[in-house]
Design a protein around this motif. Structure first.
Motif, PDB file in Angstrom:
ATOM      1  N   SER A  44      80.784  48.681  44.968  1.00 37.00           N
ATOM      2  CA  SER A  44      80.479  48.050  44.080  1.00 37.00           C
ATOM      3  C   SER A  44      81.956  47.182  43.599  1.00 37.00           C
ATOM      4  O   SER A  44      81.788  46.272  42.936  1.00 37.00           O
ATOM      5  CB  SER A  44      79.694  48.491  42.678  1.00 37.00           C
ATOM      6  N   GLN A  85      73.881  45.753  41.557  1.00 35.18           N
ATOM      7  CA  GLN A  85      73.195  46.773  42.004  1.00 35.18           C
ATOM      8  C   GLN A  85      72.029  47.255  41.139  1.00 35.18           C
ATOM      9  O   GLN A  85      70.952  47.626  41.507  1.00 35.18           O
ATOM     10  CB  GLN A  85      74.173  48.238  42.281  1.00 35.18           C
ATOM     11  N   ASP A 162      75.093  43.419  45.949  1.00 34.44           N
ATOM     12  CA  ASP A 162      75.307  44.751  45.912  1.00 34.44           C
ATOM     13  C   ASP A 162      73.854  45.576  46.155  1.00 34.44           C
ATOM     14  O   ASP A 162      73.064  45.743  45.335  1.00 34.44           O
ATOM     15  CB  ASP A 162      75.750  45.060  44.914  1.00 34.44           C
ATOM     16  N   GLU A 163      73.861  46.012  47.565  1.00 36.23           N
ATOM     17  CA  GLU A 163      72.592  46.792  47.625  1.00 36.23           C
ATOM     18  C   GLU A 163      71.316  46.210  47.229  1.00 36.23           C
ATOM     19  O   GLU A 163      70.398  46.692  46.519  1.00 36.23           O
ATOM     20  CB  GLU A 163      72.564  48.353  47.389  1.00 36.23           C
TER      21      GLU A 163
HETATM   22 MG   LIG Z   1      77.407  50.715  44.351  1.00 33.20          MG
END
Ligand SMILES: [Mg+2]
Ligand SMILES: Nc1ncnc2c1ncn2[C@@H]1O[C@H](COP(=O)(O)OP(=O)(O)OP(=O)(O)O)[C@@H](O)[C@H]1O
Length: 476
Positions: A44, A85, A162-163
């Motif tokens: 991140s 995220q 992010d994810e």
């Molecule tokens: Mg992360």
């Protein structure tokens, strides 16, 4: 082009405690790159450095030859678009429509152009039914689509995610990744996304893996899958083991305990009868004719994003009062909040970090223990619970729970529930954001609870997790 030249970063810590150390990295325009690494290794942080949201302590980050904060995209908008995220932390307006418009307004796009782009984005990411909904009231997967739509509308040259699919199951991720490929990559944009999922890595052209502040792997996806160390990637595709014997997950029916010895015979812990579970606001409701859980059973709840897994968990725990019919917990009727058997139930929420409020991890973990625990000193209980989830107490006890990686936050929340002497434990997506090692520890901790006779209800899109723990499943 995105370029890192000797980049070090450490949230102001001394250089030897850096999170990233002299990172050198060049990502060319239009590349399709996955970033991976265990929890807390800086995925991140890397994403935020690329978007100019953090500034390096040493070295430089350049986007198209400029500081990422001033680099401009084709329309004069930002050159880099980023999806966080935790989607909730990124929303700033009160409807889906306004959320998409907001980004465009910010980069100076107005009038008909703004409206048409927003509509097009909503259509592309299947958000039309939700245009008037509050972004916080969407399911996890829907929130992530909204972030993608907002970025897409702004047409940045480089897209950092992010994810972005963490709330989806394996099949949903494949579809979502295809959608991102078509709408961003095929249009010539750079896409960099963080993930712990080998199924996603497989589809990347280039994979970067972080560890110990460094890039330990940078290469093709095939080689990545064979050389990334164990303990990082978490496989979400069904393995077809244990649980699938009795009919399997995904056919919409409950399956019986796989082994005869598991036939529930203990006292009834939870019973829902003819119940309707719904919220004060909105029109979503779930009708449950009958659901009984006996002591020691492990119920796995599955179903697509938005199908009501969370709602059912809230209904079974008494945290949302059933509107009709009844809920019994430990044999007693629960008709209102005052009947709630506090201390006997633990609940891990889907976004537990949103409820943090203690200044240190030690205090956050010990909150419930203080009221309901076994009388041990708070510090001792917190230390023990942190060790059980694999967070080194020496490193984490005095940290702020707010300033942790997403995976670390989940583990703190899990520790704060494991510390309770609960007889009935409800978990909503407990493995979300966990790397393979942390996930294995979670399974171990839950197996420990199960062997001591605790009853569990577990909602997850993580099929292998359900397969390895549940004695029964119900698909919504
Ligand atoms: Mg992360
Ligand atoms: N706001 C913050 N202040 C101080 N330290 C932080 C902060 N946010 C994260 N960290 C620390 O920085 C390190 C890297 O965090 P980062 O969020 O980049 O990890 P990650 O690889 O994305 O992990 P995850 O898989 O859990 O998302 C971790 O050790 C974390 O504890």
């Amino acid at each position: 082009m995105i370029r890192f030249d000797g980049v070090g970063f450490g949230f102001g810590r001394p250089a030897r405690a850096n999170i990233l150390n002299s990172i050198r990295l060049t990502i060319s325009d239009g590349e399709w790159v996955a970033v991976t690494g265990a929890n807390g290794t800086g995925k991140s942080v890397l994403c935020k450095l690329m978007a100019g949201l953090y500034r390096p302590d040493s070295g430089v980050v350049l986007v198209d030859g400029e500081d990422p904060r001033s680099a401009a995209g084709p329309d004069g908008g930002p050159s880099v678009g980023i999806a966080f995220q935790n989607p909730d932390s990124q929303f700033v307006t009160s409807t889906v429509r306004r959320e998409i418009l907001f980004g465009l307004e910010n980069i100076g796009i107005g009038g008909a152009e703004r409206e048409s782009r927003a509509l097009e984005a909503a259509e592309l990411f299947d958000l039309e039914p939700f245009l008037g909904r509050n972004p916080h009231m969407l399911s996890g997967g829907e929130k992530q689509r909204l972030l993608l739509a907002s970025i897409w509308a702004m047409r940045p040259r480089h897209v950092i995610l992010d994810e972005p699919f963490s709330f989806l199951d394996a099949a949903g991720r494949r579809r979502a990744l295809e959608m991102v490929r078509r709408s961003f990559h095929d249009e010539g944009r750079t896409v960099v996304w963080a993930t712990l999922d080998p199924g996603e890595l497989e589809l990347a052209d280039r994979v970067i893996c972080l560890d110990g502040g460094e890039i330990i792997f940078d290469g093709g996806s095939e080689e990545a899958l064979s050389s990334i160390p164990d303990g990082i990637l978490t496989e979400l595709r069904p393995t077809g083991s244990k649980g699938s014997k009795g009919g399997g997950i995904g056919d919409g029916t409950e399956f019986a305990p796989a082994e005869a010895g598991l036939t529930p015979s203990g006292p009834v812990v939870m019973k829902l009868d003819n119940a309707r579970i719904s919220y004060r606001e909105g029109d979503f409701g779930l009708d449950i004719e009958e659901l009984t859980l006996s002591k020691g059973e492990v119920l796995g709840l599955t179903g697509p994003s938005g199908s009501g897994k969370t709602t059912l968990l809230l209904g079974c725990s008494g945290l949302v009062t059933v509107e009709r019919g009844q809920l019994r917990l430990f044999g007693e009727r629960v008709a209102s909040k005052k009947d709630f058997p506090a201390g006997r139930i633990a609940f891990l929420f889907q976004s537990p970090e949103d409820g943090f409020f203690a200044p240190t991890v030690a205090e956050e973990v010990a909150l419930g223990h203080r009221r309901f625990g076994d009388g041990r000193p708070d510090d001792e209980a917190a230390r023990d619970a942190l060790a059980r989830v694999g967070l080194d107490p020496e490193r984490f006890m005095s940290r702020s729970p707010f300033h942790l990686s997403q995976g670390e936050k989940r583990l703190v929340a899990l520790a704060s529930q494991l510390v309770l002497p609960a007889e009935f434990v409800l978990l909503d997506e407990p493995a979300l954001f966990l790397d393979a090692r942390a996930r294995a520890r979670l399974i171990q901790a839950l197996e420990g609870l199960i062997s001591s006779g605790v009853t569990i209800a577990l909602a997850s899109h993580d099929t292998p997790l359900i397969e390895s723990l549940a004695t029964r499943t119900r698909m919504l």
